[in-house]
Design an enzyme around this catalytic site. Structure first.
Site, PDB file in Angstrom:
ATOM      1  N   ASP B  63       0.570  -1.266   0.099  1.00  0.00           N
ATOM      2  CA  ASP B  63       0.098  -0.125  -0.108  1.00  0.00           C
ATOM      3  C   ASP B  63       0.766   1.464  -0.182  1.00  0.00           C
ATOM      4  O   ASP B  63       1.059   1.913  -0.841  1.00  0.00           O
ATOM      5  CB  ASP B  63      -1.024  -0.126   1.708  1.00  0.00           C
ATOM      6  CG  ASP B  63      -2.103   0.781   1.377  1.00  0.00           C
ATOM      7  OD1 ASP B  63      -1.726   1.723   0.247  1.00  0.00           O
ATOM      8  OD2 ASP B  63      -2.580   1.257   2.012  1.00  0.00           O
ATOM      9  N   ARG B 121      -5.320  12.406 -12.490  1.00  0.00           N
ATOM     10  CA  ARG B 121      -5.143  12.403 -11.095  1.00  0.00           C
ATOM     11  C   ARG B 121      -5.329  10.531 -10.876  1.00  0.00           C
ATOM     12  O   ARG B 121      -4.589   9.818  -9.521  1.00  0.00           O
ATOM     13  CB  ARG B 121      -6.505  12.681 -10.109  1.00  0.00           C
ATOM     14  CG  ARG B 121      -6.849  14.137 -10.971  1.00  0.00           C
ATOM     15  CD  ARG B 121      -8.140  14.629 -10.448  1.00  0.00           C
ATOM     16  NE  ARG B 121      -7.202  14.578  -9.296  1.00  0.00           N
ATOM     17  CZ  ARG B 121      -7.150  15.955  -8.160  1.00  0.00           C
ATOM     18  NH1 ARG B 121      -6.247  16.681  -9.208  1.00  0.00           N
ATOM     19  NH2 ARG B 121      -7.054  15.412  -6.968  1.00  0.00           N
ATOM     20  N   LYS B 122      -4.313   9.762 -11.519  1.00  0.00           N
ATOM     21  CA  LYS B 122      -4.947   8.611 -11.101  1.00  0.00           C
ATOM     22  C   LYS B 122      -3.304   7.528 -11.728  1.00  0.00           C
ATOM     23  O   LYS B 122      -2.910   7.872 -13.146  1.00  0.00           O
ATOM     24  CB  LYS B 122      -6.291   7.771 -12.167  1.00  0.00           C
ATOM     25  CG  LYS B 122      -6.191   5.630 -12.083  1.00  0.00           C
ATOM     26  CD  LYS B 122      -6.799   5.415 -12.569  1.00  0.00           C
ATOM     27  CE  LYS B 122      -7.119   4.005 -12.949  1.00  0.00           C
ATOM     28  NZ  LYS B 122      -8.002   3.589 -13.810  1.00  0.00           N
TER      29      LYS B 122
END
Lengths: 156, 156
Positions: B63, B121-122
């Site tokens: 993560d 934005r990804k």
């Protein structure tokens, strides 16, 4: 008694759910009808950005509540209690987590699970986490039964 | 200097990667050519079953190394340093982890990442974790840039 409190000692060291891990989260999961449920309040330092829960912790909750639910479901499918032998314990083969919205810090989280598939040594558990009654996270765990060989090695 | 050491203070509290979180993992990620890399040694209590690393920790490493790599890639795509303004920071939209084999405890883990997609934005980052040179985990993070509104609220 929670699912995790039935685990034999050798399998009770997990950082997420082992009752013997003094540093860990020691989550406790229970049946609630056809669903399983776990309540957990993150610590103030389990933070992502100020005010919100760290995503890695949420993934950990999905993980351990999922494997616990998988084990409980496997015993239930065999029509026997979790204290009976042989022990059934599950490891995570894959974990998927969707963060739908930020999860607020400082409230009790409700982690829910539901068995989606139980076939042979594999159990798929779908899960979700709610804070203040709002679902913020959805996840899925594919759990596989720990091989007897690995359990035998651990017992040594 | 690692990606995470460039985060502004308000974004440096994350349990996984914030340099200001005294309780957290404080992982440090760097470019290594086209890949990003992070080394992390789990604590003895980051255990799943005796001898092996807890899956929730491995998910946490995927993560935070993923969001760090996403941020670094976004700055790089704009041709500016991570110390320049405005700050770009990413949150995890979804996380997927495949546990290929048990990860041994007691050795340094190597977490690697590679940008698979960077669009608007990804950012999608594919990752893997190796222990003793053997890949034990593969994962993917879909990271989205933190909305300015949320950043503004945090600054208050």
């Amino acid at each position: 008694m929670s699912f995790q409190e039935h685990y034999p000692d050798v399998l009770a060291h997990c950082y997420g759910c082992g009752v013997l891990n003094k540093h860990g989260h020691r989550i406790k999961s229970y049946w609630a009808g056809e669903e399983s449920v776990c309540y957990f309040t993150p610590e103030p330092y389990h933070i992502a950005v100020p005010g919100y829960v760290y995503g890695g912790l949420l993934a950990s909750l999905i993980d351990c509540h999922g494997t616990g639910t998988a084990a409980a479901a496997a015993y239930r499918a065999e029509g026997r209690s979790m204290t009976s032998l042989p022990s059934l314990r599950f490891l995570t083969a894959s974990l998927h987590v969707d963060y739908l919205k930020p999860t607020p810090l400082g409230v009790i989280l409700e982690i829910r699970g539901k068995v989606k598939e139980l076939k042979g040594r594999k159990v798929v558990v779908e899960e979700w986490i709610a804070a203040n009654g709002v679902i913020t996270v959805r996840g899925e765990v594919v759990a596989v039964q720990v091989p007897e060989k690995m359990l035998d090695d651990l017992e040594v």
